[in-house]
Design a protein around this motif. Structure first.
Motif, mmCIF file in Angstrom:
data_model
loop_
_atom_site.group_PDB
_atom_site.id
_atom_site.type_symbol
_atom_site.label_atom_id
_atom_site.label_comp_id
_atom_site.label_asym_id
_atom_site.label_seq_id
_atom_site.Cartn_x
_atom_site.Cartn_y
_atom_site.Cartn_z
ATOM 1 N N SER A 119 1.637 10.209 16.258
ATOM 2 C CA SER A 119 2.156 10.401 17.630
ATOM 3 C C SER A 119 2.450 11.888 18.051
ATOM 4 N N ALA A 120 3.029 12.026 19.128
ATOM 5 C CA ALA A 120 3.105 13.316 19.538
ATOM 6 C C ALA A 120 4.187 14.034 18.686
ATOM 7 N N ASP A 121 5.151 13.458 17.914
ATOM 8 C CA ASP A 121 6.149 14.049 17.194
ATOM 9 C C ASP A 121 5.599 14.217 15.791
ATOM 10 N N GLY A 122 4.481 13.720 15.271
ATOM 11 C CA GLY A 122 4.151 13.787 13.830
ATOM 12 C C GLY A 122 3.351 12.557 13.374
ATOM 13 N N THR A 152 0.244 1.776 20.930
ATOM 14 C CA THR A 152 1.525 1.287 21.392
ATOM 15 C C THR A 152 2.012 1.817 22.691
ATOM 16 N N ASN A 153 2.724 1.086 23.373
ATOM 17 C CA ASN A 153 3.408 1.533 24.803
ATOM 18 C C ASN A 153 4.202 2.785 24.755
ATOM 19 N N SER A 154 4.457 3.105 23.470
ATOM 20 C CA SER A 154 5.390 4.361 23.298
ATOM 21 C C SER A 154 4.234 5.551 23.040
ATOM 22 N N GLY A 155 2.935 5.305 22.943
ATOM 23 C CA GLY A 155 2.046 6.425 22.828
ATOM 24 C C GLY A 155 1.774 6.600 21.290
ATOM 25 N N SER A 156 1.818 5.767 20.330
ATOM 26 C CA SER A 156 1.583 6.014 19.159
ATOM 27 C C SER A 156 0.419 5.211 18.701
ATOM 28 N N ILE A 157 -0.558 5.953 17.744
ATOM 29 C CA ILE A 157 -1.621 5.260 17.199
ATOM 30 C C ILE A 157 -1.560 4.744 15.921
ATOM 31 N N VAL A 158 -1.705 3.514 15.737
ATOM 32 C CA VAL A 158 -1.484 3.022 14.390
ATOM 33 C C VAL A 158 -2.688 2.391 13.457
ATOM 34 N N ARG A 161 -3.720 7.680 31.203
ATOM 35 C CA ARG A 161 -4.775 6.813 31.699
ATOM 36 C C ARG A 161 -5.481 7.449 32.844
ATOM 37 N N ASP A 162 -5.561 8.513 33.195
ATOM 38 C CA ASP A 162 -6.716 9.512 33.560
ATOM 39 C C ASP A 162 -7.698 10.222 32.766
ATOM 40 N N MET A 163 -7.494 9.725 31.378
ATOM 41 C CA MET A 163 -8.323 10.537 30.410
ATOM 42 C C MET A 163 -8.004 11.823 30.174
ATOM 43 N N ASN A 164 -6.844 12.346 30.358
ATOM 44 C CA ASN A 164 -6.561 13.589 30.173
ATOM 45 C C ASN A 164 -5.826 13.472 28.458
ATOM 46 N N LYS A 165 -6.309 14.683 27.642
ATOM 47 C CA LYS A 165 -5.670 14.237 26.385
ATOM 48 C C LYS A 165 -4.586 15.037 26.146
ATOM 49 N N LEU A 166 -3.853 14.116 25.499
ATOM 50 C CA LEU A 166 -2.226 14.593 24.999
ATOM 51 C C LEU A 166 -2.197 14.980 23.797
ATOM 52 N N TRP A 167 -2.702 14.521 22.864
ATOM 53 C CA TRP A 167 -2.877 15.336 21.491
ATOM 54 C C TRP A 167 -3.924 14.737 20.543
ATOM 55 N N GLU A 168 -4.144 15.524 19.675
ATOM 56 C CA GLU A 168 -5.236 15.197 18.563
ATOM 57 C C GLU A 168 -4.430 15.230 17.018
ATOM 58 N N ARG A 169 -4.730 14.325 16.366
ATOM 59 C CA ARG A 169 -4.298 14.662 14.866
ATOM 60 C C ARG A 169 -5.163 14.296 13.912
ATOM 61 N N SER A 170 -5.065 14.829 12.758
ATOM 62 C CA SER A 170 -5.795 14.290 11.602
ATOM 63 C C SER A 170 -4.862 13.365 11.042
ATOM 64 N N MET A 171 -5.325 12.108 10.338
ATOM 65 C CA MET A 171 -4.366 11.065 9.704
ATOM 66 C C MET A 171 -4.699 11.214 8.181
ATOM 67 N N ARG A 203 -12.475 11.988 6.161
ATOM 68 C CA ARG A 203 -11.571 12.497 7.239
ATOM 69 C C ARG A 203 -11.548 11.441 8.310
ATOM 70 N N ALA A 204 -10.455 11.530 8.744
ATOM 71 C CA ALA A 204 -10.216 10.633 10.048
ATOM 72 C C ALA A 204 -9.270 11.253 10.998
ATOM 73 N N VAL A 205 -9.635 11.001 12.387
ATOM 74 C CA VAL A 205 -8.842 11.913 13.149
ATOM 75 C C VAL A 205 -8.683 10.812 14.582
ATOM 76 N N ALA A 206 -7.415 11.010 15.222
ATOM 77 C CA ALA A 206 -7.142 10.167 16.272
ATOM 78 C C ALA A 206 -6.601 11.099 17.266
ATOM 79 N N MET A 207 -7.106 10.684 18.436
ATOM 80 C CA MET A 207 -6.951 11.472 19.829
ATOM 81 C C MET A 207 -6.225 10.383 20.796
ATOM 82 N N LEU A 208 -5.126 10.691 21.470
ATOM 83 C CA LEU A 208 -4.508 10.065 22.760
ATOM 84 C C LEU A 208 -4.646 10.629 23.952
ATOM 85 N N PHE A 209 -4.980 9.902 24.994
ATOM 86 C CA PHE A 209 -5.308 10.221 26.341
ATOM 87 C C PHE A 209 -4.281 9.364 27.138
#
Length: 504
Positions: A233-236, A205-211, A184-194, A176-182
């Motif tokens: 990303s936040a959209d899926g 990325t600057n648009s808030g995606s993890i690749v 700049r103040d380390m507030n969690k924006l989302w968490e998703r399994s990959m 399993r692998a999981v990604a989390m995005l925060f």
């Protein structure tokens, strides 16, 4: 550019100011307890000429299979290692530092630990001036089975507005692998399994995606490479597996624009499968690939092969132009660093190797020499087109860590910071072989800065010649074009400040 006014805290610094407003200042004092400088992270303090340093307290003696970290420590100090305050973070034995950065009046530190079949990742925030802990939260707390493997990555977006944490657990029962995005103040924006648990390269990325990307060989044919890509990303999420009919390795994941992902890979021959068994010396490298993956079309839309030219091979081997090239391949090439750029991304590949002399009777290593001869600076745009600049090197150090390089984008300039001979000039001369110091114990420790335009035109300044300034850490960005780093002249590091103009 406005001049930086230094307070009395900088008295005793050796300073060199050169053209183009590049400025380098290296502290006089060293930190004799910091004998693993690469494990230390730096962040600019709130007040002028102060640094926040996150470093491990290490056991003086430890075996190769033991974790030497007794605890993690945060220091507020000046640029001569003089402490204003320091604090030891609780429950940080055997922890490793993944990220440390300051936002406003807080220093954020992300640490990880694997112990007692448990993977943990924590975020600890301290006041940037008081060093009092103001937040301590567990981001990951995962139980693992016997023989499971775990990995943790962290990355920030180029504009420093997002921070990502990715972890993967691989075992016999499940992966399993999981990604989390925060923010700049380390507030969690989302968490998703990959979708794919295969992770090796990670970007935000600057648009808030993890690749993420993982490269491996196809089981039926070890000379065919498979890439697995996740984008969350936040959209899926999107994902895809892509087959490249080529033998490549040392992939650099550089950028993502919407549904497209940019990467550069190093082409070789000798069988990718050999790498899995450590037969690195048998692999010959022949060129580069610029790759663009389309997650909507589920295909590689650009596969741009670039065989090494004679000039590039001669740069790798530090030979003069005109030397006859017999074999258009070379051994011992490695990826050193990579970064995202406004046009796409950049990566540096270096020719480097170790030589050991062993006692024939005992089998013990008597001495070791580390060589590095030549760097290629590879820029790729979002269409997968490559622009290659040559950076000659001729470094040789006995019993010393590799001489590497740091690659960073600042404004519209792509910088490479590395070491070379103090006899080198301030001219960028890619057609001339690099010089080498006569010393064999600690040679070529002058510090130089190169910068390149998007079309590959280079410039250069030697910023420190007389003092030994071996690059020991990446450059950590501060304010007003300032960067902080550690340089070593022995095992103990100096704190240095470098001012790099953005070019804008």
């Amino acid at each position: 550019m406005r001049k930086i006014l230094f307070s009395l805290l900088l008295v005793g610094f050796a300073a060199t100011t050169v053209a183009q407003d590049i400025e380098f200042r290296m502290g006089e004092k060293t930190n004799k307890k910091a004998y693993k400088a690469s494990m230390i992270h730096l962040a600019e303090g709130v007040q002028e000429n102060q640094l926040l340093v996150v470093e491990p307290e290490l056991k003086a003696v430890s075996g190769p299979m033991t974790n030497p970290v007794k605890a993690l420590k945060v220091r507020l100090c000046d640029l001569e290692w003089n402490d204003v305050k320091s604090v030891t973070l609780a429950n940080t034995k055997k922890c490793s530092i993944k990220e440390a950065f300051r936002t406003g009046d807080r220093l954020h530190t992300i640490i990880s630990n694997y112990e007692d079949k448990k993977l943990s990742v924590r975020h600890i925030a301290v006041g940037a001036q008081s060093l009092e802990v103001v937040d301590d939260q567990m981001l990951v707390d995962e139980l693992m089975e016997k023989n499971d493997e775990s990995y943790v990555w962290s990355a920030c977006s180029p504009d420093k507005q997002y921070y990502g944490v990715v972890y993967a657990i691989w075992g016999k029962k499940n992966n399993r692998a999981v990604a989390m995005l925060f923010d700049r103040d380390m507030n969690k924006l989302w968490e998703r399994s990959m979708f794919y648990s295969d992770v090796f390269n990670v970007i935000v990325t600057n648009s808030g995606s993890i690749v993420t990307m993982r490269m491996g060989a196809v089981e039926e044919n070890k000379d065919i490479t498979a890439f697995r890509v996740n984008m969350v990303s936040a959209d899926g999420e999107k994902h895809g597996q892509y087959i490249l009919d080529a033998d490549v390795s040392d992939v650099a994941l550089l950028n993502s624009d919407g549904n497209r992902v940019l990467a550069v890979a190093l082409e070789g021959k000798g069988g990718y499968g050999l790498l899995r068994f450590g037969a690195l010396g048998s692999r010959q490298y022949t060129g580069l690939w610029g790759l663009v993956f389309d997650l909507d079309k589920q295909e590689i839309v650009t596969a741009n092969r670039h065989p090494f030219t004679d000039k590039e091979l001669l740069t790798f081997s530090n030979e003069p132009l005109g030397t006859k090239v017999v074999d258009h391949s070379i051994y011992f090439i490695r990826k050193v660093d990579e970064c995202t750029t406004p046009q796409g991304g950049a990566v540096i590949y270096q020719h480097a190797w170790h030589e050991e002399t062993r006692n024939a009777r005992t089998g013990m290593t008597m001495n070791e020499t580390v060589h590095s001869q030549g760097i290629l600076v590879v820029q790729a745009n979002m269409g997968g087109e490559l622009t290659i600049s040559r950076l000659p090197q001729n470094n040789q150090n006995a019993g010393w860590p590799d001489v590497g390089a740091d690659l960073l984008m600042h404004g519209d300039r792509l910088y490479v910071v590395t070491n070379e001979s103090k006899e080198e000039s301030d001219e960028y001369t890619p057609d001339q072989p690099a010089k080498r110091s006569k010393s064999l114990l600690l040679a070529n420790t002058a510090l130089s800065v190169y910068w390149f335009t998007p079309d590959g035109q280079g410039s250069k300044r030697v910023v420190e010649r007389e003092r030994k300034a071996l690059l020991s850490t990446p450059l950590y960005a501060g304010s007003d074009d300032r960067f902080y780093l550690l340089n070593t002249s022995s095992l103990a590091p100096h704190i240095s400040m470098m001012k790099l103009p953005s070019g804008k």
